[in-house]
Motif scaffolding. Sequence first.
Motif, PDB file in Angstrom:
ATOM      1  N   GLU A 170       0.873  -0.938  -0.088  1.00  0.00           N
ATOM      2  CA  GLU A 170      -0.040   0.019  -0.081  1.00  0.00           C
ATOM      3  C   GLU A 170       0.777   1.182  -0.181  1.00  0.00           C
ATOM      4  OE1 GLU A 170      -3.596   2.178   2.614  1.00  0.00           O
ATOM      5  OE2 GLU A 170      -2.683   0.046   3.100  1.00  0.00           O
ATOM      6  N   LYS A 171       1.919   1.207   0.798  1.00  0.00           N
ATOM      7  CA  LYS A 171       3.072   2.337   0.730  1.00  0.00           C
ATOM      8  C   LYS A 171       3.658   2.476  -0.484  1.00  0.00           C
ATOM      9  CE  LYS A 171       6.835   3.822   3.389  1.00  0.00           C
ATOM     10  NZ  LYS A 171       7.904   3.509   4.526  1.00  0.00           N
ATOM     11  N   GLU A 172       4.026   1.452  -1.108  1.00  0.00           N
ATOM     12  CA  GLU A 172       4.464   1.628  -2.575  1.00  0.00           C
ATOM     13  C   GLU A 172       3.401   2.351  -3.505  1.00  0.00           C
ATOM     14  OE1 GLU A 172       6.901  -0.854  -5.816  1.00  0.00           O
ATOM     15  OE2 GLU A 172       6.656  -1.781  -3.853  1.00  0.00           O
ATOM     16  N   LYS A 173       2.196   1.838  -3.561  1.00  0.00           N
ATOM     17  CA  LYS A 173       1.177   2.484  -4.277  1.00  0.00           C
ATOM     18  C   LYS A 173       0.923   3.972  -4.020  1.00  0.00           C
ATOM     19  CE  LYS A 173      -1.460  -1.734  -4.973  1.00  0.00           C
ATOM     20  NZ  LYS A 173      -2.707  -2.291  -4.779  1.00  0.00           N
ATOM     21  N   GLU A 174       0.900   4.308  -2.760  1.00  0.00           N
ATOM     22  CA  GLU A 174       1.114   5.617  -2.467  1.00  0.00           C
ATOM     23  C   GLU A 174       2.149   6.564  -2.907  1.00  0.00           C
ATOM     24  OE1 GLU A 174      -0.823   9.086  -0.579  1.00  0.00           O
ATOM     25  OE2 GLU A 174      -1.443   7.297  -1.308  1.00  0.00           O
ATOM     26  N   ARG A 175       3.214   6.113  -2.945  1.00  0.00           N
ATOM     27  CA  ARG A 175       4.433   6.612  -3.333  1.00  0.00           C
ATOM     28  C   ARG A 175       4.391   6.982  -4.489  1.00  0.00           C
ATOM     29  NH1 ARG A 175       9.592   6.784  -0.777  1.00  0.00           N
ATOM     30  NH2 ARG A 175       9.613   6.338   1.152  1.00  0.00           N
ATOM     31  N   SER A 176       3.794   5.618  -5.415  1.00  0.00           N
ATOM     32  CA  SER A 176       3.834   5.835  -6.804  1.00  0.00           C
ATOM     33  C   SER A 176       2.980   7.176  -7.384  1.00  0.00           C
ATOM     34  CB  SER A 176       3.370   4.761  -7.484  1.00  0.00           C
ATOM     35  OG  SER A 176       4.284   3.667  -7.310  1.00  0.00           O
ATOM     36  N   ALA A 177       1.795   7.133  -6.543  1.00  0.00           N
ATOM     37  CA  ALA A 177       0.807   8.236  -6.948  1.00  0.00           C
ATOM     38  C   ALA A 177       1.193   9.483  -6.649  1.00  0.00           C
ATOM     39  CB  ALA A 177      -0.523   7.843  -5.930  1.00  0.00           C
ATOM     40  N   MET A 178       2.018   9.807  -5.538  1.00  0.00           N
ATOM     41  CA  MET A 178       2.523  11.008  -5.190  1.00  0.00           C
ATOM     42  C   MET A 178       3.573  11.363  -6.297  1.00  0.00           C
ATOM     43  SD  MET A 178       0.967  11.976  -2.579  1.00  0.00           S
ATOM     44  CE  MET A 178       2.093  13.468  -2.517  1.00  0.00           C
ATOM     45  N   MET A 179       4.153  10.409  -6.939  1.00  0.00           N
ATOM     46  CA  MET A 179       5.014  10.874  -7.958  1.00  0.00           C
ATOM     47  C   MET A 179       4.614  11.288  -9.018  1.00  0.00           C
ATOM     48  SD  MET A 179       8.218   7.669  -7.203  1.00  0.00           S
ATOM     49  CE  MET A 179       9.246   8.226  -8.250  1.00  0.00           C
ATOM     50  N   LEU A 180       3.470  10.797  -9.471  1.00  0.00           N
ATOM     51  CA  LEU A 180       2.744  11.053 -10.598  1.00  0.00           C
ATOM     52  C   LEU A 180       2.012  12.350 -10.267  1.00  0.00           C
ATOM     53  CD1 LEU A 180       0.755   7.695 -11.564  1.00  0.00           C
ATOM     54  CD2 LEU A 180       2.423   8.764 -13.000  1.00  0.00           C
ATOM     55  N   LYS A 181       1.596  12.400  -9.310  1.00  0.00           N
ATOM     56  CA  LYS A 181       0.984  13.920  -8.817  1.00  0.00           C
ATOM     57  C   LYS A 181       2.067  14.968  -8.920  1.00  0.00           C
ATOM     58  CE  LYS A 181      -1.533  16.126  -5.282  1.00  0.00           C
ATOM     59  NZ  LYS A 181      -2.197  16.179  -3.958  1.00  0.00           N
ATOM     60  N   ALA A 182       3.269  14.682  -8.724  1.00  0.00           N
ATOM     61  CA  ALA A 182       4.216  15.718  -8.844  1.00  0.00           C
ATOM     62  C   ALA A 182       4.834  15.800 -10.288  1.00  0.00           C
ATOM     63  CB  ALA A 182       5.519  15.307  -7.672  1.00  0.00           C
ATOM     64  N   ASN A 183       4.433  14.994 -11.075  1.00  0.00           N
ATOM     65  CA  ASN A 183       5.114  14.789 -12.482  1.00  0.00           C
ATOM     66  C   ASN A 183       6.448  14.470 -12.386  1.00  0.00           C
ATOM     67  OD1 ASN A 183       4.616  15.132 -15.117  1.00  0.00           O
ATOM     68  ND2 ASN A 183       5.300  17.280 -15.153  1.00  0.00           N
ATOM     69  N   VAL A 184       6.670  13.562 -11.698  1.00  0.00           N
ATOM     70  CA  VAL A 184       8.210  13.094 -11.718  1.00  0.00           C
ATOM     71  C   VAL A 184       8.176  11.757 -12.751  1.00  0.00           C
ATOM     72  CG1 VAL A 184       9.948  11.695 -10.500  1.00  0.00           C
ATOM     73  CG2 VAL A 184       8.589  13.532  -9.262  1.00  0.00           C
ATOM     74  N   PRO A 185       8.884  11.600 -13.630  1.00  0.00           N
ATOM     75  CA  PRO A 185       8.846  10.509 -14.471  1.00  0.00           C
ATOM     76  C   PRO A 185       8.974   9.298 -13.899  1.00  0.00           C
ATOM     77  CG  PRO A 185      10.567  12.254 -15.206  1.00  0.00           C
ATOM     78  CD  PRO A 185      10.168  12.490 -13.975  1.00  0.00           C
ATOM     79  N   GLN A 186       8.465   8.367 -14.150  1.00  0.00           N
ATOM     80  CA  GLN A 186       8.142   6.732 -13.787  1.00  0.00           C
ATOM     81  C   GLN A 186       9.485   6.091 -14.397  1.00  0.00           C
ATOM     82  OE1 GLN A 186       6.235   5.477 -11.234  1.00  0.00           O
ATOM     83  NE2 GLN A 186       5.764   7.637 -11.110  1.00  0.00           N
ATOM     84  N   THR A 187       9.924   6.307 -15.729  1.00  0.00           N
ATOM     85  CA  THR A 187      10.882   5.385 -15.948  1.00  0.00           C
ATOM     86  C   THR A 187      12.297   6.045 -16.377  1.00  0.00           C
ATOM     87  OG1 THR A 187      10.365   6.193 -18.292  1.00  0.00           O
ATOM     88  CG2 THR A 187       9.151   4.440 -17.585  1.00  0.00           C
ATOM     89  N   VAL A 188      12.320   7.106 -15.892  1.00  0.00           N
ATOM     90  CA  VAL A 188      13.771   7.877 -16.046  1.00  0.00           C
ATOM     91  C   VAL A 188      14.417   8.089 -14.754  1.00  0.00           C
ATOM     92  CG1 VAL A 188      14.975   9.810 -16.896  1.00  0.00           C
ATOM     93  CG2 VAL A 188      13.169   9.110 -18.288  1.00  0.00           C
ATOM     94  N   ALA A 189      15.391   7.386 -14.267  1.00  0.00           N
ATOM     95  CA  ALA A 189      16.003   7.559 -13.002  1.00  0.00           C
ATOM     96  C   ALA A 189      16.950   8.957 -12.982  1.00  0.00           C
ATOM     97  CB  ALA A 189      17.147   6.483 -12.642  1.00  0.00           C
TER      98      ALA A 189
END
Length: 255
Positions: A170-189
Amino acid sequence: MASAAAALLDQLMGRNRNAGAGEKTAREHWSDPEVCKYYLCGFCPSQLFTNTRSDVGVCDKIHDETFQIAYEASPDKGKKGYEERFLDYLEKLVRDLDRRIQRGKERLDRSAEANKKAFDDEGGSMFSEKLQELTKQIALLINQSEELGASGRVEEAQELISKVEELEREKEKERSAMMLKANVPQTVAGFEIDPGNFHEKNEICDVCGCFLIIGDTQARMDAHLMGKQHMGFARIRSTIVELKVLSMLFTYMCT
């Protein structure tokens, strides 16, 4: 590529493989310039890291066990300076690696600090009260499960561990949601915030410089320890120690 193929054929069939049946060929000796002196001293580093990021390139010298055995039995062993040059080369490889390890550790420190500020500080771009609450719940359940396990209540402890795993997901899903909200790329490190590994704590192997995940599975740890890069640099580091000890003994015996 052609020189590498020729070197391989030389090792398999000898340097005089193209000589005619009636032609005389010079007798080969371990001191010949075409013979790899690193190999005579134990091994050639070029053979340790083939197709890895630490590949040092192809050695076009001869690597022949016959010459290695002959050198070991020769009264001139240790008197030609081969071991000293071998040691110098190995130490250079380790110095270069240790510099990369240091830079990697500095990068991890910066990344960890940036991730902490982004996710844990209230002013961070990806701060979430839900994440903070999940983190507290996970820590509490882990402590409770350890206490239950210590008192012999294993089944109850396992139930809590299962709940911990659910909260981690659940924590990982929340982190991913926050990253999407902040417009952080999911595939670029990114250099500072690494979206691909934000949930993992990393370290760098002090032997070979590979990035490791703290708490990774035993199978992956074993694969790392048995990998070319780790085994190669482990051998180099142990050989450096051995050569230095032998050098000290030789100096002592000669005085």
